[in-house]
Scaffold this motif. Structure first.
Motif, mmCIF file in Angstrom:
data_model
loop_
_atom_site.group_PDB
_atom_site.id
_atom_site.type_symbol
_atom_site.label_atom_id
_atom_site.label_comp_id
_atom_site.label_asym_id
_atom_site.label_seq_id
_atom_site.Cartn_x
_atom_site.Cartn_y
_atom_site.Cartn_z
ATOM 1 N N PRO A 258 0.818 -1.220 0.000
ATOM 2 C CA PRO A 258 0.000 0.000 0.000
ATOM 3 C C PRO A 258 0.849 1.267 0.000
ATOM 4 N N LEU A 259 0.426 2.232 -0.802
ATOM 5 C CA LEU A 259 1.082 3.539 -0.843
ATOM 6 C C LEU A 259 0.285 4.526 0.016
ATOM 7 N N ARG A 260 0.562 5.800 -0.145
ATOM 8 C CA ARG A 260 -0.051 6.810 0.714
ATOM 9 C C ARG A 260 -1.566 6.802 0.622
ATOM 10 N N TRP A 261 -2.088 6.640 -0.611
ATOM 11 C CA TRP A 261 -3.529 6.560 -0.828
ATOM 12 C C TRP A 261 -3.808 5.375 -1.743
ATOM 13 N N PRO A 262 -4.995 4.760 -1.627
ATOM 14 C CA PRO A 262 -5.333 3.630 -2.508
ATOM 15 C C PRO A 262 -5.493 4.078 -3.954
ATOM 16 N N LEU A 263 -5.343 3.125 -4.864
ATOM 17 C CA LEU A 263 -5.453 3.422 -6.289
ATOM 18 C C LEU A 263 -6.821 3.989 -6.640
ATOM 19 N N GLY A 264 -7.864 3.487 -6.024
ATOM 20 C CA GLY A 264 -9.205 4.011 -6.278
ATOM 21 C C GLY A 264 -9.986 3.242 -7.319
ATOM 22 N N VAL B 112 2.183 -1.439 -16.986
ATOM 23 C CA VAL B 112 2.763 -2.138 -18.132
ATOM 24 C C VAL B 112 1.982 -1.750 -19.381
ATOM 25 N N THR B 113 2.673 -1.166 -20.355
ATOM 26 C CA THR B 113 2.009 -0.700 -21.566
ATOM 27 C C THR B 113 2.650 -1.316 -22.807
ATOM 28 N N SER B 114 2.045 -1.063 -23.933
ATOM 29 C CA SER B 114 2.556 -1.578 -25.202
ATOM 30 C C SER B 114 3.887 -0.950 -25.594
ATOM 31 N N LEU B 115 4.257 0.154 -24.954
ATOM 32 C CA LEU B 115 5.509 0.841 -25.289
ATOM 33 C C LEU B 115 6.555 0.749 -24.185
ATOM 34 N N GLY B 116 6.219 0.124 -23.083
ATOM 35 C CA GLY B 116 7.156 -0.006 -21.979
ATOM 36 C C GLY B 116 6.438 0.028 -20.640
ATOM 37 N N THR B 117 7.199 -0.181 -19.580
ATOM 38 C CA THR B 117 6.639 -0.207 -18.225
ATOM 39 C C THR B 117 7.028 1.058 -17.476
ATOM 40 N N LEU B 118 6.018 1.707 -16.883
ATOM 41 C CA LEU B 118 6.240 2.852 -16.007
ATOM 42 C C LEU B 118 6.191 2.338 -14.576
ATOM 43 N N ARG B 119 7.279 2.506 -13.843
ATOM 44 C CA ARG B 119 7.407 1.913 -12.500
ATOM 45 C C ARG B 119 7.666 2.990 -11.449
ATOM 46 N N LEU B 120 6.929 2.903 -10.343
ATOM 47 C CA LEU B 120 7.153 3.777 -9.193
ATOM 48 C C LEU B 120 7.984 3.029 -8.161
ATOM 49 N N HIS B 121 9.152 3.587 -7.863
ATOM 50 C CA HIS B 121 10.048 3.053 -6.828
ATOM 51 C C HIS B 121 9.989 4.009 -5.651
ATOM 52 N N ASP B 122 9.670 3.497 -4.455
ATOM 53 C CA ASP B 122 9.487 4.376 -3.313
ATOM 54 C C ASP B 122 9.775 3.610 -2.026
ATOM 55 N N SER B 123 10.972 3.798 -1.487
ATOM 56 C CA SER B 123 11.370 3.044 -0.302
ATOM 57 C C SER B 123 10.555 3.411 0.932
ATOM 58 N N ARG B 124 10.028 4.636 0.983
ATOM 59 C CA ARG B 124 9.289 5.076 2.169
ATOM 60 C C ARG B 124 7.774 4.984 1.998
ATOM 61 N N ARG B 125 7.326 4.749 0.781
ATOM 62 C CA ARG B 125 5.907 4.567 0.463
ATOM 63 C C ARG B 125 5.030 5.765 0.837
ATOM 64 N N PHE B 126 5.583 6.983 0.684
ATOM 65 C CA PHE B 126 4.789 8.193 0.848
ATOM 66 C C PHE B 126 4.247 8.679 -0.496
ATOM 67 N N GLY B 127 4.658 8.032 -1.568
ATOM 68 C CA GLY B 127 4.150 8.381 -2.887
ATOM 69 C C GLY B 127 2.751 7.815 -3.087
ATOM 70 N N ALA B 128 2.182 8.085 -4.250
ATOM 71 C CA ALA B 128 0.816 7.617 -4.500
ATOM 72 C C ALA B 128 0.522 7.565 -5.990
ATOM 73 N N VAL B 129 -0.395 6.674 -6.339
ATOM 74 C CA VAL B 129 -0.995 6.635 -7.668
ATOM 75 C C VAL B 129 -2.501 6.544 -7.441
ATOM 76 N N VAL B 130 -3.241 7.517 -7.962
ATOM 77 C CA VAL B 130 -4.682 7.595 -7.713
ATOM 78 C C VAL B 130 -5.414 7.731 -9.045
#
Length: 271
Positions: free
Chosen positions: A31-37, A95-113
């Motif tokens: 889990p990150l800062r907020w749920p994906l939704g 994961v997309t047809s042109l590549g993978t966009l990845r969030l790296h976050d050791s402290r998990r204060f980031g978010a994807v909403v």
């Protein structure tokens, strides 16, 4: 913490490469800062139309809705066609047809909403109270002075709050105040119209230069290609406590404001 220039540099490093891609799979880790939704499967088959920025948020416009991404305190994005398997601190893969966009976050204060649109409640909760974009025409010098004129708090923490202008974080607030010759403890209401115009210009100048230099890498920031920033090498005051001012040679001072370190020159920034 990645500030506006680092977020903009990150956007520029992958926006054109992911535009037009179709989402094939979504991996959500711890889990990150907020749920994906939404369920990850709801995004499958959608197209990434464009990548914008609002303050420190990246907005991925999709064929249906958008994703808001925040890097938190120490997060970073990478994008590529052949990324290695997710590691311990990789918490989101698009994961997309042109590549993978990845969030790296050791402290998990980031978010994807996920939000149905920018007017959606989920998006407005994050974006609705943000100030003007400093690198756009929305950041007006006269309006900026009028806003400062009725506030009696110190200028540095006021800039960090992001209500008048968004994205001027700790590094760049110190640098902009130095460039404008304004002491960080000066009350906003005491800043005259001409000096507010100087600060307005300094904010835009400092942020523009920071983007051009790839942002600041103080610990581990890198853009989506893994490249570090270099603005910190040219900083005039930030993190230079005790060192001679590059203009007058007086020692740079450091104080605490709102639990954040502030750096300034007592000679060049007299009031």
């Amino acid at each position: 913490m990645p500030e506006l220039p680092e977020v903009e540099v990150t956007r520029l490093s992958f926006a054109s490469r992911i535009a037009g891609a179709r989402i094939e799979f979504v991996m959500v880790g711890k889990p990150l800062r907020w749920p994906l939704g939404c369920e990850g499967a709801q995004l499958h088959g959608q197209q990434v139309l464009a990548v914008r920025r609002r303050g420190k948020y990246l907005l991925l416009d999709l064929s249906e809705g958008l994703l808001l991404m925040h890097l938190g305190m120490s997060g970073s994005l990478s994008f590529g066609a052949n990324l290695p398997a997710p590691g311990k601190h990789d918490h989101f893969d698009l994961v997309t047809s042109l590549g993978t966009l990845r969030l790296h976050d050791s402290r998990r204060f980031g978010a994807v909403v996920y939000a149905a649109g920018e007017a959606d409640a989920a998006a407005q909760k994050l974006l609705g109270r943000l100030g003007a974009e400093p690198l756009s025409e929305a950041f007006d010098a006269l309006v900026f002075h009028q806003w400062l004129n009725v506030r009696n708090t110190a200028i540095k923490p006021l800039l960090l709050a992001g209500h008048a202008v968004v994205g001027v974080g700790n590094i760049y607030a110190s640098e902009a105040l130095f460039l404008a010759g304004i002491r960080p403890t000066t009350r906003a209401s005491r800043i005259s119209k001409p000096r507010a115009a100087l600060l307005h210009h300094a904010i835009q100048t400092v942020l523009t230069n920071a983007v051009a230099k790839g942002g600041s890498t103080l610990r581990d920031f890198s853009n989506a290609d893994g490249e570090a920033g270099h603005f910190q090498l040219d900083a005039m005051v930030y993190d230079r406590a005790g060192l001679p001012c590059k203009v007058c040679a007086a020692p740079i001072k450091s104080i605490r404001q709102g639990q954040r370190s502030t750096f300034y020159c007592a000679i060049c920034q007299k009031a």
